[in-house]
Design a protein around this motif. Structure first.
Motif, PDB file in Angstrom:
ATOM      1  N   ARG A   2       0.839  -1.199   0.000  1.00 43.56           N
ATOM      2  CA  ARG A   2       0.000   0.000   0.000  1.00 43.56           C
ATOM      3  C   ARG A   2       0.873   1.248   0.000  1.00 43.56           C
ATOM      4  N   LEU A   3       0.544   2.192  -0.893  1.00 44.63           N
ATOM      5  CA  LEU A   3       1.221   3.480  -0.909  1.00 44.63           C
ATOM      6  C   LEU A   3       0.419   4.507  -0.117  1.00 44.63           C
ATOM      7  N   SER A   4      -0.870   4.234   0.023  1.00 44.89           N
ATOM      8  CA  SER A   4      -1.766   5.030   0.865  1.00 44.89           C
ATOM      9  C   SER A   4      -2.910   4.112   1.268  1.00 44.89           C
ATOM     10  N   LYS A   5      -3.866   4.640   1.984  1.00 49.00           N
ATOM     11  CA  LYS A   5      -4.989   3.827   2.477  1.00 49.00           C
ATOM     12  C   LYS A   5      -5.679   3.055   1.351  1.00 49.00           C
ATOM     13  N   ASN A   6      -5.923   3.701   0.215  1.00 49.99           N
ATOM     14  CA  ASN A   6      -6.689   3.080  -0.858  1.00 49.99           C
ATOM     15  C   ASN A   6      -5.926   2.814  -2.151  1.00 49.99           C
ATOM     16  N   PHE A   7      -4.660   3.181  -2.213  1.00 53.47           N
ATOM     17  CA  PHE A   7      -3.910   3.013  -3.456  1.00 53.47           C
ATOM     18  C   PHE A   7      -2.692   2.123  -3.236  1.00 53.47           C
ATOM     19  N   THR A   8      -2.528   1.167  -4.147  1.00 57.60           N
ATOM     20  CA  THR A   8      -1.452   0.191  -4.012  1.00 57.60           C
ATOM     21  C   THR A   8      -0.359   0.411  -5.058  1.00 57.60           C
ATOM     22  N   GLU A  11      -1.348  -1.152  -8.545  1.00 57.22           N
ATOM     23  CA  GLU A  11      -2.225  -0.408  -9.448  1.00 57.22           C
ATOM     24  C   GLU A  11      -1.543   0.833 -10.024  1.00 57.22           C
ATOM     25  N   LEU A  12      -0.562   1.370  -9.311  1.00 55.74           N
ATOM     26  CA  LEU A  12       0.122   2.562  -9.805  1.00 55.74           C
ATOM     27  C   LEU A  12       1.277   2.250 -10.761  1.00 55.74           C
ATOM     28  N   VAL A  13       1.655   0.984 -10.878  1.00 49.84           N
ATOM     29  CA  VAL A  13       2.695   0.605 -11.854  1.00 49.84           C
ATOM     30  C   VAL A  13       2.155  -0.317 -12.943  1.00 49.84           C
ATOM     31  N   LEU A  35       5.818   8.312  -6.459  1.00 51.00           N
ATOM     32  CA  LEU A  35       4.532   7.607  -6.533  1.00 51.00           C
ATOM     33  C   LEU A  35       3.832   7.611  -5.179  1.00 51.00           C
ATOM     34  N   THR A  36       4.603   7.379  -4.140  1.00 50.36           N
ATOM     35  CA  THR A  36       4.047   7.384  -2.786  1.00 50.36           C
ATOM     36  C   THR A  36       3.539   8.770  -2.421  1.00 50.36           C
ATOM     37  N   LEU A  37       4.312   9.799  -2.740  1.00 51.62           N
ATOM     38  CA  LEU A  37       3.892  11.181  -2.483  1.00 51.62           C
ATOM     39  C   LEU A  37       2.612  11.510  -3.261  1.00 51.62           C
ATOM     40  N   LEU A  38       2.534  11.086  -4.514  1.00 52.46           N
ATOM     41  CA  LEU A  38       1.339  11.288  -5.325  1.00 52.46           C
ATOM     42  C   LEU A  38       0.130  10.611  -4.676  1.00 52.46           C
TER      43      LEU A  38
END
Length: 141
Positions: A2-8, A11-13, A35-38
């Motif tokens: 997880r990069l944030s609560k709802n985004f992994t 899915e971002l790559v 990506l994590t900051l985004l």
């Protein structure tokens, strides 16, 4: 991951083009940090306030993937600083776009660019850039 609560991370790559052409689309450490900051400072606040799922159709793009999809050389996708989003039909995407515009105007998030791509086919959103005009709201026909 997880990069944030709802985004992994996945899915971002993810890239169908990378998969089809067997291209590596793995971000380096700096690109992953962006990506994590985004995810944490732009995507998650939008998701939290919107209250419903948002689909990332394109996030990070390696140089080869960016070239394969016809992306511009200086695309923020290349750096892990941009994502393309959609939630459904063009009218639904337009509603999300206007919602994000309102968040930007209220200072709830800062973006580099927020772009309605091709009549709300998808929404491009990016991190602010140093030394550049930010919070740009654009429409590409």
């Amino acid at each position: 991951m997880r990069l944030s609560k709802n985004f992994t991370y996945d899915e971002l790559v993810y890239s169908a083009t990378a998969e089809r052409l067997k291209l590596d689309n793995t971000p380096n450490e700096k690109e992953l940090a962006y990506l994590t900051l985004l995810a944490q400072t732009v995507l998650q606040p939008i998701r939290d306030k919107w209250g419903k799922a948002i689909v990332v159709t394109s996030g990070f793009r390696s140089e080869k993937v960016n070239k394969a999809v016809g992306g511009v050389k200086n695309s923020q996708h290349r750096l892990g600083q941009a994502a393309d989003l959609k939630i459904g039909s063009k009218s639904q995407n337009k509603a999300l776009f206007n919602f994000i515009v309102d968040m930007v105007k209220k200072g709830e998030i800062k973006v580099g660019q927020l772009i309605d791509e091709y009549g709300y086919s998808w929404i491009h959103v990016s991190l602010p850039r140093e030394g550049k005009t930010n919070n740009q709201v654009l429409h590409i026909k």
